[in-house]
Enzyme design. Structure first.
Site, PDB file in Angstrom:
ATOM      1  CG  ASP A 469      -2.002   0.760   0.913  1.00  0.00           C
ATOM      2  OD1 ASP A 469      -2.402   1.542   0.138  1.00  0.00           O
ATOM      3  OD2 ASP A 469      -3.041   0.413   1.910  1.00  0.00           O
ATOM      4  CG  ASP A 537     -10.007   2.060  -0.243  1.00  0.00           C
ATOM      5  OD1 ASP A 537      -9.665   0.828  -0.423  1.00  0.00           O
ATOM      6  OD2 ASP A 537      -9.386   2.864   0.268  1.00  0.00           O
TER       7      ASP A 537
HETATM    8  C1  DGJ Z   1      -5.937   1.885   2.096  1.00  0.00           C
HETATM    9  C2  DGJ Z   1      -6.335   0.793   1.191  1.00  0.00           C
HETATM   10  O1  DGJ Z   1      -6.872   1.098  -0.022  1.00  0.00           O
HETATM   11  C3  DGJ Z   1      -7.363  -0.009   2.079  1.00  0.00           C
HETATM   12  O2  DGJ Z   1      -7.708  -1.222   1.181  1.00  0.00           O
HETATM   13  C4  DGJ Z   1      -6.493  -0.834   3.336  1.00  0.00           C
HETATM   14  O3  DGJ Z   1      -5.475  -1.388   2.766  1.00  0.00           O
HETATM   15  C5  DGJ Z   1      -6.172   0.371   3.895  1.00  0.00           C
HETATM   16  N1  DGJ Z   1      -5.267   1.392   3.315  1.00  0.00           N
HETATM   17  C6  DGJ Z   1      -5.296  -0.167   5.191  1.00  0.00           C
HETATM   18  O4  DGJ Z   1      -4.909   1.030   5.700  1.00  0.00           O
END
Ligand code: DGJ
Length: 733
Positions: A469, A537
């Protein structure tokens, strides 16, 4: 194939042709004429079917002055001093304190395969044309590399600059690719957005002036994806461009009133200033381009190119597992027992890979703490990650974890011990985003620390998958190491590539998935290392239709992480689980829920979905995808078809309910064959008996939506979308 014919060089892909001509450099004042100097110009780029034989052409003079005319000669690359009077691909502050360069063509040769480059680049290249230009007065050599692969129309282009002298100079701008377009009427599609709204297609018409699509965030960004389409409205040609790079990028399109239009693709020159000492060289990232007579063809080329020439060969055309991710269901509230309970349910419903997202490392109970301290939290996992991994694997599932290596929390052990690891401007208060700072990826010591601590975790937990991430952009671009400010952005992303390179080599069987607050770093640089990227997301069926649709213009479905999850983020239009499955069962499919919240019926529904997905997994993930209804053209409909020889799968959705009398016309199928069409059974729609239709009917008339409308009871108050999936099988005679 690359071939030379007198002053011409022909680069031939299966369906397109790029033609260069080497011409004499002429001055109208003979006393200035430098005998024997040559220029290299672009004479044609387009479909082979439109090509008409080109005759040699003299260099054209500028009617007003002494120099050759850049604009009407279509030189392959512009720089300060070659008289184009516009923005240029190259800008150098020379050692003599001038910006002026004068490059002459020196030679062109064919190299077998590609040219080595540090960082991400196109793989499986067949041959490369190396065009060398030289500016003798500045002692600079410029190489233009045009590479071809034999199975695709995409051409890759990059530039290498070498300081052949002993005095340093400063590279202020270096585009990877420049190409003229013989048109003054252009339409540009860019894919812009923000968190929860990634890659929304935006249409701009350009008849004059300059259009720029660029990122300034230190990353390719949510805001402006480096992929763009340019449509030449005069000649009905569809171009697509992208850059194999994850840092600041810039795509400039100029409609020039006195000459051709032009396009430049490369690193953003914003805050870019690279020193090249004697014998130093700099290679630009690789840009890619394709042209065809339809958007479908352009998109198909891009998809095949990414699958065959960007993705890590160990994962090319290999089915991607159905995964479960803990984030949306549990966020930081995880522990060994709760996760194991969910893993058992995952096994029951047919999930293949279990992923623990954020929250598994020491003190990570919220997003204020612990980034950079990559050791498992003993309060949540008493015996470390090795134990939970073993238990999950004993169920027959694969195991994966989440990391965010490029970040550091101020509340962390590592920050306490090494504040200099964080990226912070001297004597200024650091600016946090999501309560975190960026770690200094330009520092080798930092990268070694990350490599060692992450390797230890990956080994202990025997991970099969890692989600990487990146949850903020760069602001305080400053390093405690002696690095020049103008080199920071580029070296940062190369630091990331270096870590990726080392980890993917050390763990060759681990599937990496990129992520950046959803899909904020969805680019070819990342895809080189991580075969799939979390798209957004936002998994809400309605909004996800637009996000998927925009992403698909430049990237194949196999690269897109897409999960059925809560119907909340970013949209108040809820939808049924059936519709959420229909929209998200594409690419790297999975789930994000607390599965313990569901009753047996719902778990059985997930199981049914997974059985269907597995049956068609290869076709869905790697078949050739064609868009039928693009929601950016008509926001009522969204549909596409994926073909693979004798089988196809059709996804159709009405995004806004109405009496549309819509028929869904298929593409890419065999018009001479008959097909059996089987609709996936859904609990919110009537069962439809299989039907037989001819390929011609399917292509010309299409399938009637009337036969797949929803059950009445589901429609009451329903605000979601209406979708169905049908499998088309060729009937063998
Ligand atoms: C942002 C990501 O898009 C989510 O899927 C998740 O992994 C969170 N970060 C976790 O902090």
């Amino acid at each position: 194939m690359i071939r030379f014919d007198n002053e011409f060089i022909y680069l031939e892909t299966p369906n397109t042709l790029l033609v260069f001509e080497i011409k004499d450099y002429i001055y109208d004042d003979p006393s200035f004429n430098e005998e024997g100097n040559k220029l290299i110009t672009q004479r044609y780029y387009g479909p082979k079917s439109r090509y008409k034989e080109i005759k040699p052409e003299e260099s054209k003079m500028n009617p007003f002055g002494a120099c050759y005319d850049y604009d009407s000669n279509n030189l392959i690359y512009s720089y300060f001093g070659n008289g184009n009077n516009s923005d240029t691909s190259l800008l150098i502050l020379n050692s003599d304190n001038s910006f002026t360069n004068r490059f002459y063509f020196r030679e062109a040769k064919v190299i077998k395969g590609g040219v080595d480059i540090v960082g991400p680049h196109a793989r499986n290249i067949k041959e490369t044309l190396d065009i060398v230009e030289v500016d003798e007065s500045s002692a600079i050599e410029l190489h233009h590399y045009y590479s071809l692969c034999d199975d695709n129309d995409v051409i890759t282009v990059k530039v290498k600059i070498i300081n052949k002298g002993d005095k340093e100079f400063f590279l202020r701008k270096i585009a990877s690719l420049e190409t003229p377009i013989e048109s003054k009427s252009l339409k540009i599609y860019t894919y812009y957005g923000k968190w929860l709204e990634e890659r929304i297609r935006h249409e701009s018409t350009l008849n004059s002036g300059i259009f720029v699509n660029a990122s300034f965030a230190g990353t390719s960004s949510h805001k402006h994806n480096p992929f763009i389409n340019v449509i030449d409205l005069e000649n009905n040609l569809y171009y697509a461009f992208n850059l194999i790079y994850s840092g600041n990028h810039k795509e400039t399109v100029e409609v020039n009133p006195v000459g051709h239009s032009s396009i430049m693709i490369g690193i953003n020159d914003y805050a870019f200033d690279y020193r090249l000492k004697g014998n130093d060289s700099f290679v630009s990232p690789e840009a890619i381009m394709v042209v065809s007579t339809s958007l479908d063809e352009t998109r198909t080329n891009m998809h095949k190119f990414v699958n065959s020439h960007i993705i890590n060969p160990s994962f090319q055309y290999k089915k991607r597992p159905i995964l479960f991710n803990s984030w949306e269901g549990s966020t930081f509230d995880i522990n060994e027992e709760s996760l194991f309970e969910m893993a058992k349910l995952c096994k029951d419903i047919g999930v293949e890979l279990f992923v623990i997202d954020d929250g598994w490392f020491k003190n990570r109970n919220d997003d204020y703490h612990a980034l950079g301290d990559w050791t498992p939290d003993k309060n949540k996992f008493t015996n470390g990650l090795g134990e939970i991994s073993k238990r999950i694997k004993s169920l027959g599932l694969k195991f994966g974890i989440w990391i965010e290596p490029e970040m550091i929390s101020r509340n962390s052990e590592i920050f306490k011990n090494h504040p200099e690891y964080a990226l912070m401007s001297k004597n200024r208060h650091p600016i946090e985003r999501r309560h975190q700072l960026v770690i200094d990826m330009t520092n080798k010591e930092v990268r070694d620390y990350l490599f060692n601590s992450l390797s230890k975790v990956f080994e202990e937990a025997e991970v099969d998958y890692v989600k990487w991430d990146f949850n903020r952009f760069l602001i305080d671009v400053y390093s405690s190491t002696p690095i020049r400010a103008g080199e920071y952005f580029h070296n940062f992303i190369h630091g990331t590539y270096d870590l990726y390179e080392r980890l993917t080599k050390r763990f060759p069987n681990v599937l990496f998935e990129g992520c950046s607050s959803g899909g904020g770093r969805f680019d070819l640089g990342m895809l080189y290392y991580s075969p799939q990227i979390w798209t957004s997301d936002n998994s809400v069926a309605y909004s996800r239709s637009f996000i998927t649709s925009g992403t698909l213009e430049g990237y194949p479905q196999s690269t897109m992480g897409a999960h059925v999850s809560k119907d909340t983020n970013g949209c108040d239009r809820t939808s049924t689980l059936e519709d959420r499955f229909n929209i998200n069962c594409i690419g790297g499919f999975g789930y994000e829920f607390d599965l313990r919240e569901f009753d047996d019926n719902t778990l059985q529904l997930f199981k049914k979905h997974n059985e269907f997905f597995k049956k068609h997994q290869y076709l869905i993930q790697f078949g050739s995808l064609m868009i039928i209804d693009n929601p950016f053209d008509d926001n009522r409909f969204y549909s596409f078809i994926i073909n693979n020889n004798d089988e196809a799968i059709l996804f159709v959705s009405e995004l806004i309910k109405g009496n549309h009398n819509k028929k869904w016309r298929c593409k890419g199928i065999d018009s001479e064959a008959n097909y059996e069409i089987v609709f996936r059974d859904q609990n919110n729609a009537p069962h439809v008996e299989p039907i037989v239709m001819s390929g011609k009917e399917l292509i010309n008339q299409g399938i009637d939506i009337g036969s797949i409308s929803l059950n009445e009871d589901v429609e009451e108050g329903y605000q979601g979308i209406y979708s169905r999936i049908a499998v088309l099988r060729k009937i063998k005679n």
